[in-house]
Design a protein around this motif. Structure first.
Motif, PDB file in Angstrom:
ATOM      1  N   GLU A  98      10.517 -12.940   5.755  1.00 18.28           N
ATOM      2  CA  GLU A  98      11.811 -11.633   5.879  1.00 18.28           C
ATOM      3  C   GLU A  98      11.270 -11.475   4.672  1.00 18.28           C
ATOM      4  O   GLU A  98      10.787 -11.559   3.561  1.00 18.28           O
ATOM      5  CB  GLU A  98      12.564 -12.870   5.150  1.00 18.28           C
ATOM      6  N   VAL A  99      11.418 -10.325   3.431  1.00 18.04           N
ATOM      7  CA  VAL A  99      10.952  -9.493   2.554  1.00 18.04           C
ATOM      8  C   VAL A  99      13.338  -9.286   2.138  1.00 18.04           C
ATOM      9  O   VAL A  99      13.759  -9.143   2.899  1.00 18.04           O
ATOM     10  CB  VAL A  99      11.049  -7.530   3.211  1.00 18.04           C
ATOM     11  N   ALA A 100      12.761  -9.620   0.624  1.00 22.22           N
ATOM     12  CA  ALA A 100      13.822  -9.550  -0.093  1.00 22.22           C
ATOM     13  C   ALA A 100      13.941  -8.513  -1.751  1.00 22.22           C
ATOM     14  O   ALA A 100      12.720  -8.422  -1.685  1.00 22.22           O
ATOM     15  CB  ALA A 100      14.112 -10.794  -0.091  1.00 22.22           C
ATOM     16  N   SER A 160       0.947  -1.648  -0.198  1.00 26.87           N
ATOM     17  CA  SER A 160       0.144  -0.408   0.215  1.00 26.87           C
ATOM     18  C   SER A 160       0.805   1.101  -0.133  1.00 26.87           C
ATOM     19  O   SER A 160      -0.036   2.391  -0.427  1.00 26.87           O
ATOM     20  CB  SER A 160      -0.831   0.188   0.985  1.00 26.87           C
ATOM     21  N   ILE A 161       1.993   1.208   0.340  1.00 22.86           N
ATOM     22  CA  ILE A 161       3.845   2.435   0.467  1.00 22.86           C
ATOM     23  C   ILE A 161       3.869   2.317  -1.433  1.00 22.86           C
ATOM     24  O   ILE A 161       4.109   1.719  -1.764  1.00 22.86           O
ATOM     25  CB  ILE A 161       4.005   2.558   1.432  1.00 22.86           C
ATOM     26  N   ASP A 162       4.810   3.970  -1.467  1.00 19.85           N
ATOM     27  CA  ASP A 162       5.366   3.255  -3.018  1.00 19.85           C
ATOM     28  C   ASP A 162       6.529   3.103  -2.507  1.00 19.85           C
ATOM     29  O   ASP A 162       7.033   3.636  -1.970  1.00 19.85           O
ATOM     30  CB  ASP A 162       5.166   5.573  -2.647  1.00 19.85           C
ATOM     31  N   LEU A 163       5.839   2.148  -3.716  1.00 18.95           N
ATOM     32  CA  LEU A 163       7.527   0.801  -3.823  1.00 18.95           C
ATOM     33  C   LEU A 163       7.800   1.336  -4.836  1.00 18.95           C
ATOM     34  O   LEU A 163       7.199   1.325  -6.309  1.00 18.95           O
ATOM     35  CB  LEU A 163       6.825  -0.542  -3.517  1.00 18.95           C
ATOM     36  N   ASP A 208       7.300  -1.078  11.748  1.00 18.16           N
ATOM     37  CA  ASP A 208       7.949  -0.562  13.308  1.00 18.16           C
ATOM     38  C   ASP A 208       6.411   0.211  13.467  1.00 18.16           C
ATOM     39  O   ASP A 208       6.175  -0.445  14.876  1.00 18.16           O
ATOM     40  CB  ASP A 208       9.010   0.251  12.861  1.00 18.16           C
ATOM     41  N   SER A 209       5.808   1.003  12.814  1.00 21.45           N
ATOM     42  CA  SER A 209       5.010   1.677  13.334  1.00 21.45           C
ATOM     43  C   SER A 209       3.226   0.999  13.091  1.00 21.45           C
ATOM     44  O   SER A 209       2.449   1.324  13.321  1.00 21.45           O
ATOM     45  CB  SER A 209       4.753   2.969  12.730  1.00 21.45           C
ATOM     46  N   THR A 210       2.925  -0.174  12.976  1.00 22.93           N
ATOM     47  CA  THR A 210       2.031  -0.603  12.350  1.00 22.93           C
ATOM     48  C   THR A 210       1.734  -1.625  13.813  1.00 22.93           C
ATOM     49  O   THR A 210       1.853  -2.033  14.845  1.00 22.93           O
ATOM     50  CB  THR A 210       2.011  -2.562  11.791  1.00 22.93           C
ATOM     51  N   LYS A 214      12.336   1.893   4.670  1.00 22.41           N
ATOM     52  CA  LYS A 214      10.836   2.433   4.862  1.00 22.41           C
ATOM     53  C   LYS A 214       9.990   1.645   4.907  1.00 22.41           C
ATOM     54  O   LYS A 214       8.820   1.564   5.979  1.00 22.41           O
ATOM     55  CB  LYS A 214      10.432   2.585   2.607  1.00 22.41           C
ATOM     56  N   ILE A 215      10.212   0.065   4.497  1.00 19.33           N
ATOM     57  CA  ILE A 215       9.534  -1.007   4.917  1.00 19.33           C
ATOM     58  C   ILE A 215       9.679  -0.949   6.295  1.00 19.33           C
ATOM     59  O   ILE A 215       8.345  -1.731   7.520  1.00 19.33           O
ATOM     60  CB  ILE A 215       9.669  -2.415   3.780  1.00 19.33           C
TER      61      ILE A 215
END
Length: 131
Positions: free
Chosen positions: A57-59, A13-16, A80-82, A74-75
């Motif tokens: 894990e995100v890769a 949902s964020i700008d990636l 961390d704020s979720t 950014k992710i």
């Protein structure tokens, strides 16, 4: 349990720079999100309510080192704020623990950096203890 899908939706949902898929890095995908081995039960009561820790894990593979680093940070900041996550009702989201922070794991033979972000999600889930 739809946890990996809900997390993927939140991240996408964020700008990636591109859409992150659910799955390992492959020839067709340079940006993936997957569960890791090693989930554990933190606690369980007699009624079958478990607190569980699930590793993910995100890769991201890219030849733009700055882009890779910035994207995973950014992710990391998003996760961390979720504080809440919509679920399918089979579990309750508790929190996300990020350790370590995003890092460049290696540079492959094609001179692309592979960036990783490891984190754990703590959930509460009712399990069926049987009869």
């Amino acid at each position: 349990m739809d946890l990996i899908e809900r997390l993927s939706d939140k991240i996408n949902s964020i700008d990636l720079p591109q859409i992150m898929i659910i799955g390992q890095l492959s020839e067709d995908s340079d940006f993936g999100f997957y569960s890791q081995p090693g989930s554990q039960v933190i606690s369980q009561d007699w009624s079958g309510i478990q607190e569980r820790l699930l590793p993910f894990e995100v890769a991201l593979r890219t030849d733009d080192i700055e882009l890779g680093n910035n994207t995973l940070w950014k992710i990391s900041e998003l996760l961390d704020s979720t504080n809440s996550l919509e679920t399918d009702g089979t579990y309750e989201f508790n929190k996300i623990n990020i350790e370590p922070q995003p890092f460049l794991a290696m540079i492959d033979v094609a001179n692309k950096g592979i960036f990783l972000l490891d984190f754990n999600v703590e959930i509460t889930q009712q399990i069926n203890l049987g009869d």
